[in-house]
Design a protein around this motif. Sequence first.
Motif, short mmCIF file in Angstrom:
data_model
loop_
_atom_site.label_atom_id
_atom_site.label_comp_id
_atom_site.label_asym_id
_atom_site.label_seq_id
_atom_site.Cartn_x
_atom_site.Cartn_y
_atom_site.Cartn_z
N UNK A 9 -82.99 -38.09 79.66
CA UNK A 9 -82.46 -38.27 78.30
C UNK A 9 -83.58 -38.59 77.30
N UNK A 10 -84.68 -39.18 77.78
CA UNK A 10 -85.83 -39.41 76.88
C UNK A 10 -86.42 -38.05 76.50
N UNK A 11 -86.49 -37.16 77.49
CA UNK A 11 -87.11 -35.85 77.26
C UNK A 11 -86.19 -34.89 76.50
N UNK A 13 -84.04 -35.82 74.08
CA UNK A 13 -83.80 -36.26 72.70
C UNK A 13 -84.48 -35.35 71.70
N UNK A 14 -83.75 -34.94 70.66
CA UNK A 14 -84.33 -34.18 69.56
C UNK A 14 -83.76 -34.76 68.27
N UNK A 114 -85.02 -39.75 62.48
CA UNK A 114 -85.91 -40.74 61.88
C UNK A 114 -86.34 -40.24 60.51
N UNK A 116 -88.56 -41.18 57.20
CA UNK A 116 -89.65 -42.09 56.85
C UNK A 116 -89.24 -43.07 55.75
N UNK A 153 -87.04 -27.56 68.54
CA UNK A 153 -88.37 -27.31 67.98
C UNK A 153 -89.37 -27.05 69.10
N UNK A 154 -90.34 -26.23 68.82
CA UNK A 154 -91.34 -25.87 69.82
C UNK A 154 -92.26 -27.07 70.08
N UNK A 155 -92.46 -27.40 71.34
CA UNK A 155 -93.33 -28.52 71.69
C UNK A 155 -94.59 -28.02 72.40
N UNK A 156 -95.71 -28.69 72.12
CA UNK A 156 -96.97 -28.32 72.76
C UNK A 156 -96.90 -28.57 74.26
N UNK A 158 -97.89 -29.76 78.07
CA UNK A 158 -98.44 -31.02 78.56
C UNK A 158 -99.97 -31.01 78.62
N UNK A 159 -100.53 -29.90 79.09
CA UNK A 159 -101.98 -29.83 79.29
C UNK A 159 -102.75 -29.93 77.97
N UNK A 161 -101.94 -31.77 75.27
CA UNK A 161 -101.89 -33.06 74.55
C UNK A 161 -102.05 -34.28 75.46
#
Lengths: 169, 169
Positions: A9-11, A13-14, A114, A116, A153-156, A158-159, A161
């Motif tokens: 569930x952490x992974x 989340x969007x 979130x 700002x 959304x596209x995420x970078x 693992x390698x 970042x």
Amino acid sequence: MHHMSGTQWIKKRRSHRTYRSDVPAEDVIRDILDCGRLAPTARNVQPWLLGAVTDEAVRRDIARLAEYGRFIADAPVCFAVFVRADEKYFMEDGCAATMNIIMAATVHGLGTCWVAGHKKDYGEEVRRLLGVPKGYTLISLIAAGYSDDRPSPKKKPLEEVTFRDRCGS
Amino acid sequence: MHHMSGTQWIKKRRSHRTYRSDVPAEDVIRDILDCGRLAPTARNVQPWLLGAVTDEAVRRDIARLAEYGRFIADAPVCFAVFVRADEKYFMEDGCAATMNIIMAATVHGLGTCWVAGHKKDYGEEVRRLLGVPKGYTLISLIAAGYSDDRPSPKKKPLEEVTFRDRCGS
């Protein structure tokens, strides 16, 4: 998201910006605030004031001020995180409480976004609007509600970042 | 803490500064980094570089630099969060990744302690030590390991630090 195990569930989340209109139960809102209260805080100072706004008129006023948070008007609840700005680690503390609120809302099956608060012109206006004493500064607004949208959304990778022991080795 | 349900584990998390010596499995470390990678980030920029340090010599060097993080020398793993300092919301992004790392470690049964990186003299030295490129700034160090201690710092009551709709109403 109650069925998710481990860190799934952490992974998953969007950020969600559209919500159903049903308002989360009072004990859910209270539990989310309680998680914010128990976030990590430098030297255990706990310099925060955490609000949950369900009142529609107040939410509309917040939405009018926050140029990237117009959807707060249609979110059934908006959390607001303030911290005492004279604390050295006020940003860390405010962001930690923000994340605990987001995590707890996620566990309760809510979508969040979130918005700002710090470095925004409207921080002081939101503070006055919510009757928060001088000396506190707005760190974040967190729109929340049950949501049917599925943002991806596209995420970078693992390698790209992360690193082990030393970067580039 | 795998047996905890709902938001219990968010509320039970505390800062742990002593750890057992057993090193978390590689897939646990990787999963924690993966959770950091998927933290909320303003405008989806993902301006971070997240490290996991298990090498003892490197951890000892970090511990020597961080005056409030001496226990990093004895933590089996130390995570380090860097962000590109030219991003407007670098603090928010760095703290969000930090919290996802802390949350994921907690879910995996590890104790953690957030050690400040930003506004610390040693940030640049830690960056060079870990081979992280110029332009990135250290936000946090997160010591982690299985822990037998049971810290219980006093927390302010819910009524003191939270409000509904408007503060004081």
